[in-house]
Write a protein that holds these residues in place. Sequence first.
Motif, PDB file in Angstrom:
ATOM      1  N   ASN A   1      61.611 -38.388   7.762  1.00  0.00           N
ATOM      2  CA  ASN A   1      62.035 -39.208   8.888  1.00  0.00           C
ATOM      3  C   ASN A   1      62.525 -38.391  10.073  1.00  0.00           C
ATOM      4  O   ASN A   1      62.498 -38.846  11.204  1.00  0.00           O
TER       5      ASN A   1
ATOM      6  N   ASN B   1      63.291 -40.834  13.060  1.00  0.00           N
ATOM      7  CA  ASN B   1      62.193 -41.790  13.231  1.00  0.00           C
ATOM      8  C   ASN B   1      61.681 -41.692  14.676  1.00  0.00           C
ATOM      9  O   ASN B   1      61.345 -40.606  15.114  1.00  0.00           O
ATOM     10  N   GLU B   2      61.646 -42.787  15.418  1.00  0.00           N
ATOM     11  CA  GLU B   2      61.108 -42.707  16.780  1.00  0.00           C
ATOM     12  C   GLU B   2      62.156 -42.294  17.817  1.00  0.00           C
ATOM     13  O   GLU B   2      61.807 -41.987  18.963  1.00  0.00           O
TER      14      GLU B   2
ATOM     15  N   ARG C   1      57.507 -39.278  19.950  1.00  0.00           N
ATOM     16  CA  ARG C   1      57.189 -39.408  18.533  1.00  0.00           C
ATOM     17  C   ARG C   1      56.855 -40.872  18.284  1.00  0.00           C
ATOM     18  O   ARG C   1      57.686 -41.665  17.847  1.00  0.00           O
ATOM     19  N   LEU C   2      55.625 -41.187  18.567  1.00  0.00           N
ATOM     20  CA  LEU C   2      55.167 -42.560  18.424  1.00  0.00           C
ATOM     21  C   LEU C   2      55.065 -42.928  16.952  1.00  0.00           C
ATOM     22  O   LEU C   2      54.620 -42.122  16.134  1.00  0.00           O
ATOM     23  N   LYS C   3      55.510 -44.135  16.628  1.00  0.00           N
ATOM     24  CA  LYS C   3      55.432 -44.683  15.275  1.00  0.00           C
ATOM     25  C   LYS C   3      56.229 -43.853  14.263  1.00  0.00           C
ATOM     26  O   LYS C   3      56.044 -44.001  13.051  1.00  0.00           O
ATOM     27  N   GLY C   4      57.044 -42.947  14.764  1.00  0.00           N
ATOM     28  CA  GLY C   4      57.913 -42.201  13.870  1.00  0.00           C
ATOM     29  C   GLY C   4      57.214 -41.218  12.965  1.00  0.00           C
ATOM     30  O   GLY C   4      57.770 -40.830  11.929  1.00  0.00           O
ATOM     31  N   VAL C   5      56.008 -40.784  13.339  1.00  0.00           N
ATOM     32  CA  VAL C   5      55.294 -39.828  12.483  1.00  0.00           C
ATOM     33  C   VAL C   5      54.991 -38.574  13.305  1.00  0.00           C
ATOM     34  O   VAL C   5      55.829 -37.695  13.436  1.00  0.00           O
TER      35      VAL C   5
ATOM     36  N   SER D   1      54.302 -36.044  16.458  1.00  0.00           N
ATOM     37  CA  SER D   1      55.052 -35.815  17.683  1.00  0.00           C
ATOM     38  C   SER D   1      54.273 -34.886  18.599  1.00  0.00           C
ATOM     39  O   SER D   1      53.506 -34.032  18.137  1.00  0.00           O
TER      40      SER D   1
END
Lengths: 123, 114
Positions: free
Chosen positions: A30, A51-52, A69-73, A75
């Motif tokens: 995360n 996350n995001e 960092r889109l969608k929390g994955v 970057s």
Amino acid sequence: EAGVVQSPRYKIIEKKQPVAFWCNPISGHNTLYWYRQNLGQGPELLIRYENEEAVDDSQLPKDRFSAERLKGVDSTLKIQPAELGDSAVYLCASSLDQWFDAGLAGGIYNEQFFGPGTRLTVL
Amino acid sequence: AQSVTQLDSQVPVFEEAPVELRCNYSSSVSVYLFWYVQYPNQGLQLLLKYLSGSTLVKGINGFEAEFNKSQTSFHLRKPSVHISDTAEYFCAVSIGGATNKLIFGTGTLLAVQP
């Protein structure tokens, strides 16, 4: 288990040009970090994501640097325009979650795993 | 604020000899201490960490470090080095808590010679 993936590994650009670096953290992690490592120095934190959300960007030069960092994955770290002094290795790291004080009962240390970095040369 | 000092920028040593890489830190609060290794063109890898408990910490690849609070040091040692140990070694500190912010030293290049 795949490690932290970064691309490109090397980038050479002329000053005033834009550049972007991409990072794919370890699956399920995360927390994501971007560090800059100048020649002969240790890494210095630029920005940290939970996350995001960018929860620590105090060391990010916001006039020319941006990150998302889109969608929390994945970057992306961008520099526009690049300057000669931006030549460095840009490291991405991820950890499972934020750290809790090891002194507390059940405290957990979440190790940061580093990618191989992107070596940027600005001419 | 926390800081880390690695006075030796480079340590040359012969293969199978013992080695010590020095690390001193400065902090007004309790810290957690780490050693990372960086092989050429690779990212950093955690060697060992001190969080609490025994002040002698053992890590990977036969390395160990001792936390000395009175001397604010966390020196890294290995009794017998190999050519493959040639790498950059970074000491780092963190105050822990709700963040995972690491403050790194400037690194020490361990150069193992045959």
